[in-house]
Motif scaffolding. Sequence first.
Motif, mmCIF file in Angstrom:
data_model
loop_
_atom_site.group_PDB
_atom_site.id
_atom_site.type_symbol
_atom_site.label_atom_id
_atom_site.label_comp_id
_atom_site.label_asym_id
_atom_site.label_seq_id
_atom_site.Cartn_x
_atom_site.Cartn_y
_atom_site.Cartn_z
ATOM 1 N N SER A 56 1.011 -1.709 0.225
ATOM 2 C CA SER A 56 -0.167 -0.276 0.069
ATOM 3 C C SER A 56 0.698 0.957 0.317
ATOM 4 N N ARG A 57 0.794 2.579 -0.609
ATOM 5 C CA ARG A 57 0.902 3.378 -0.671
ATOM 6 C C ARG A 57 1.523 3.581 1.058
ATOM 7 N N LEU A 58 1.167 3.602 2.357
ATOM 8 C CA LEU A 58 1.162 3.625 3.808
ATOM 9 C C LEU A 58 2.764 3.173 3.433
ATOM 10 N N PHE A 59 2.543 1.717 3.374
ATOM 11 C CA PHE A 59 3.045 0.915 3.447
ATOM 12 C C PHE A 59 5.113 0.892 2.545
ATOM 13 N N TRP A 60 4.835 1.220 1.314
ATOM 14 C CA TRP A 60 5.615 2.262 1.092
ATOM 15 C C TRP A 60 6.755 2.952 1.506
ATOM 16 N N GLU A 61 5.746 4.385 2.446
ATOM 17 C CA GLU A 61 6.559 5.706 2.728
ATOM 18 C C GLU A 61 7.084 5.621 4.163
ATOM 19 N N LEU A 62 5.849 4.439 4.648
ATOM 20 C CA LEU A 62 6.935 4.779 5.758
ATOM 21 C C LEU A 62 6.904 3.569 6.735
ATOM 22 N N LYS B 195 3.103 14.084 10.142
ATOM 23 C CA LYS B 195 2.881 14.822 8.890
ATOM 24 C C LYS B 195 3.099 13.973 7.388
ATOM 25 N N LEU B 196 4.285 13.372 7.105
ATOM 26 C CA LEU B 196 4.392 12.765 6.157
ATOM 27 C C LEU B 196 2.769 12.118 6.105
ATOM 28 N N MET B 197 2.315 11.102 7.273
ATOM 29 C CA MET B 197 1.486 10.320 6.338
ATOM 30 C C MET B 197 0.241 11.333 6.620
ATOM 31 N N GLN B 198 -0.134 12.332 6.979
ATOM 32 C CA GLN B 198 -1.117 13.016 6.115
ATOM 33 C C GLN B 198 -1.232 13.800 5.145
ATOM 34 N N GLU B 199 0.204 14.239 4.839
ATOM 35 C CA GLU B 199 0.340 14.855 3.591
ATOM 36 C C GLU B 199 0.017 13.876 2.329
ATOM 37 N N LEU B 200 0.552 12.492 2.657
ATOM 38 C CA LEU B 200 -0.212 11.096 1.576
ATOM 39 C C LEU B 200 -0.940 11.185 1.105
ATOM 40 N N LEU B 201 -2.156 11.061 2.749
ATOM 41 C CA LEU B 201 -3.970 10.859 2.593
ATOM 42 C C LEU B 201 -4.508 12.177 1.946
ATOM 43 N N MET B 202 -3.966 13.496 2.264
ATOM 44 C CA MET B 202 -4.207 15.186 1.304
ATOM 45 C C MET B 202 -4.087 14.600 -0.310
ATOM 46 N N ARG B 203 -2.041 13.644 -0.154
ATOM 47 C CA ARG B 203 -2.315 14.349 -1.695
ATOM 48 C C ARG B 203 -2.844 13.212 -2.933
ATOM 49 N N THR B 204 -3.443 11.899 -1.751
ATOM 50 C CA THR B 204 -4.705 10.916 -2.279
ATOM 51 C C THR B 204 -5.793 11.737 -2.548
ATOM 52 N N ALA B 205 -6.566 12.112 -2.149
ATOM 53 C CA ALA B 205 -8.046 12.683 -1.658
ATOM 54 C C ALA B 205 -7.680 14.387 -2.957
ATOM 55 N N VAL C 271 -13.709 6.292 -6.121
ATOM 56 C CA VAL C 271 -13.017 6.148 -5.314
ATOM 57 C C VAL C 271 -12.506 7.588 -4.968
ATOM 58 N N SER C 272 -12.575 8.439 -5.522
ATOM 59 C CA SER C 272 -11.977 9.369 -5.707
ATOM 60 C C SER C 272 -13.117 10.251 -5.056
ATOM 61 N N LYS C 273 -14.156 9.702 -4.839
ATOM 62 C CA LYS C 273 -15.370 10.382 -4.191
ATOM 63 C C LYS C 273 -15.253 10.603 -3.173
ATOM 64 N N ALA C 274 -15.147 9.098 -2.496
ATOM 65 C CA ALA C 274 -14.780 8.588 -1.726
ATOM 66 C C ALA C 274 -13.718 9.084 -0.537
ATOM 67 N N ALA C 275 -12.226 9.451 -1.331
ATOM 68 C CA ALA C 275 -11.455 9.579 -0.790
ATOM 69 C C ALA C 275 -11.639 11.554 -0.421
ATOM 70 N N ASN C 276 -12.657 12.473 -1.267
ATOM 71 C CA ASN C 276 -12.637 13.537 -1.161
ATOM 72 C C ASN C 276 -14.045 13.523 -0.137
ATOM 73 N N ALA C 277 -14.356 12.962 0.094
ATOM 74 C CA ALA C 277 -15.425 12.507 1.622
ATOM 75 C C ALA C 277 -14.751 12.713 2.476
ATOM 76 N N TYR C 278 -14.079 11.414 2.943
ATOM 77 C CA TYR C 278 -13.336 11.149 4.207
ATOM 78 C C TYR C 278 -11.945 11.536 4.861
ATOM 79 N N LEU C 279 -10.790 12.057 3.599
ATOM 80 C CA LEU C 279 -9.407 11.874 3.773
ATOM 81 C C LEU C 279 -9.006 13.637 3.716
ATOM 82 N N ASN C 280 -10.721 14.504 3.734
ATOM 83 C CA ASN C 280 -10.336 15.911 4.178
ATOM 84 C C ASN C 280 -11.478 16.387 5.471
ATOM 85 N N GLU C 281 -11.391 15.687 5.505
ATOM 86 C CA GLU C 281 -12.105 15.195 7.095
ATOM 87 C C GLU C 281 -11.584 16.585 7.746
#
Length: 418
Positions: free
Chosen positions: A276-282, A320-330, A392-402
Amino acid sequence: MTHFQTYTLSNGLRVAAEIDHRCYSAAMGYFVRAGAKDETDRESGLSHFLEHMMFKGTDRRTAADVNRELDELGGNSNAYTSEEQTVYYATVLPKFQDRLVDLLTDMLSPKLDEHEFETERKVILEEIAKYEDQPPFGAFERVMEIYYGPRGLGRRVLGTKESIEATDATSMRNYFHRRYRPEQMVFAATGNVDFERLIETLERQTASWHQRPLPEPPTADDMQSLPAGIALDSHLEIEDAAQAYCVRISRGPSMASEDRYATRILASILGDEGGSRLFWELIDTGRAETATVWPQEFADSGAWFSYLVCERSELESNSKLMQELLMRTADEGVTAEELQQATNKATAACIMQSERPSNRLFSVGSRWLTYGQYVSTDDLLNQFRAIDLTAVSKAANAYLNESSTEVVAAASQVQQLS
């Protein structure tokens, strides 16, 4: 072929069965609308406490009899309590259907013996102490308490040391008679089940359940004060913790939400243990031991969790890295390749789980208890296969920006430096 049948007994108990006579086993269980969110402050932990007491004997069986018969049936049996339900279940060979139904049904008329109550109280207190001594040291409970409030969905399933010490057998009996009513239960069955015989057996063995006394409602909670043993600090200081444990919670899809399947796919792309993205990043880079996300669906609401475990000195930068990755995905969405891989994982998991009646039991029973709905394996597969990049993009925008609520369990910086 698999087919679904349902029936409501004369006392109001609902029966739901996913039947497949090709199976070599049958799974059955009682699903009860009795969870932590149904309790008052004085009852905190009683749903889980009651789960333990169901194995401690009835008017027909001693505790030893209950456990011996479960062993004699040769299958797998257990129980669990969550925020919204308590479940008692077992898997056996089809020839033991009648014996299992008799045993489970008898267990749900517990004796609630005073001596057994006091003995089990000590077991519960040990369980609470053991849990609080283990990582992440109560951080998940604390973040739920802050986000939802310390009552309702935010109430601890185990209760607190204070609530368990203060409760008594009379309170448990009253709670049992209020929550364990046939109209608030579902008997679910999956696999090689004789449905007609099941209905006949349940109708006969639960005939007296509607006669259970209905106690007066409990005293309302004082909403101006916190329940005993509860604090709402966002930092849990753990003196000997070698790492930091960070839990975040924000809004997620409920069990009824149309985008819950797309959100599960999104969570897989972001936080699966491998690839996953978090696996490779962190994780693969050695920055963190754990970095993952997942949705938790409840009947009327949902939560999106983030969980990070790393060295205390690295917590701020990793967070911070984790949050940046989530925001980038959103902002950017996911790739077609990631979507295909996650969909393949999800559909393969559905197919493999459907091969065992014991796996299907929880989906059938929980959904019928909550909504009176049936979702087949084919329905699940169709839902996952229909997910596209837009969903998936709709879900990302709905929940990752909260905005999120955060709790950290860790030693203080001073302790770390010393």
